[in-house]
Design an enzyme around this catalytic site. Structure first.
Site, PDB file in Angstrom:
ATOM      1  N   GLU A 111       1.038  -0.987  -0.104  1.00 53.58           N
ATOM      2  CA  GLU A 111      -0.114  -0.178  -0.065  1.00 53.58           C
ATOM      3  C   GLU A 111       0.812   1.092  -0.028  1.00 53.58           C
ATOM      4  OE1 GLU A 111      -3.237   1.722   3.160  1.00 53.58           O
ATOM      5  OE2 GLU A 111      -3.187  -0.294   2.996  1.00 53.58           O
ATOM      6  N   ASP A 147      -4.792   9.643   9.183  1.00 52.40           N
ATOM      7  CA  ASP A 147      -3.649   9.544   9.475  1.00 52.40           C
ATOM      8  C   ASP A 147      -3.357  10.139  10.862  1.00 52.40           C
ATOM      9  OD1 ASP A 147      -3.321   8.210   7.344  1.00 52.40           O
ATOM     10  OD2 ASP A 147      -2.610  10.064   6.114  1.00 52.40           O
TER      11      ASP A 147
END
Length: 272
Positions: A60, A71
């Protein structure tokens, strides 16, 4: 355990093909996340190779965005470093084309850069570069029709996230429209390595009833945790923040990444 590297002139491997291959061997998958261009585009080549050599089955590859809402601080900082080093969409696709890995590559980014570039154009160029799947965590499944249409046109999987708070009705929509794998968030909040696997992971795995592979991520950092997630019924384990932290620390990066990937993959294999 190491996966052979080769050029991708003959096309990218589909995510479904990788899972079919692993299923025949009764193996779970290790999906490794890193940020493209952190600390540089050149360094990313060795970083990805180290993860694949350590046993990563799918990579990824994050594309940085200035406001990454899903995030945690580790990956946010990686995105800032990548942006400061000059990573942009064209450089990202150039990097992907040059990786030459046999494993499927998944792009993770946010909707803003995709929209600004042009949704159809982005997906077309991603496919041409060798991307097999796309994760865009900030686009709801209800608003992803154009993106899904482009992904179907160019042969990319569109991968959606499912959290413990996701309703059963929304899970059904995600299972109808998603492909490749379903990304199960193992805890609430943003990404980041954590101490143990939460009880909600098992409950979430049982709620997502599908033949599409189920991948669990957000907070996994050890072989023991990876084994627990595999034993709980996951088809794949996604690991990111701990890899990104090794990259940030900077000493003996590729050797440490390969060793940790090997530990994680061993944990997954040992859970069979």
């Amino acid at each position: 355990m190491a996966t052979e590297l080769r050029a991708t002139e003959h096309g990218r491997q589909k995510i479904s093909e990788k899972f079919d291959e692993l299923k025949q061997k009764k193996e779970g998958a290790l999906i490794g996340y890193v940020m493209a261009g952190d600390p540089s585009a050149e360094a990313t080549f060795g970083i990805v190779k180290a993860l694949v050599n350590g046993g990563a089955d799918i990579i990824e590859l994050g594309f940085p965005f200035s406001d990454p809402v899903a995030d945690g601080p580790t990956i946010q900082a990686a995105g800032q470093r990548a942006l400061a080093a000059g990573m942009d969409i064209e450089h990202y696709f150039e990097l992907v084309r040059g990786l030459g890995v046999e494993v499927p590559l998944v792009c993770m980014t946010y909707y803003n850069p995709v929209f600004r570039y042009g949704v159809d154009k982005f997906v077309e160029h991603a496919a041409d570069a060798g991307i097999s799947g796309l994760i865009i965590p900030d686009i709801p499944v209800e608003e992803a029709a154009d993106l899904k249409s482009s992904c179907e046109k160019y042969g990319l999987d569109l991968i959606f996230l499912v959290a413990p708070t996701t309703t059963d009705a929304r899970i059904r929509k995600i299972l109808e429209r998603g492909s490749g794998f379903i990304y199960l968030v193992s805890r609430l909040g943003v990404t980041g390595a954590r101490a143990d696997v939460s009880g909600s992971t098992k409950e979430l795995l049982s709620r997502v009833k599908t033949d599409i592979p189920k991948a669990v991520g957000f907070g996994i950092s050890t072989g023991k945790q990876a084994a627990e997630v595999r034993k709980a019924g996951a088809d794949a384990v996604i690991v990111g923040s701990v890899f990104v932290r090794i990259i940030e620390e900077g000493n003996g990066v590729n050797e440490k990444l390969e060793a940790l990937a090997r530990e994680l993959k061993s944990g997954i294999l040992g859970a069979n």
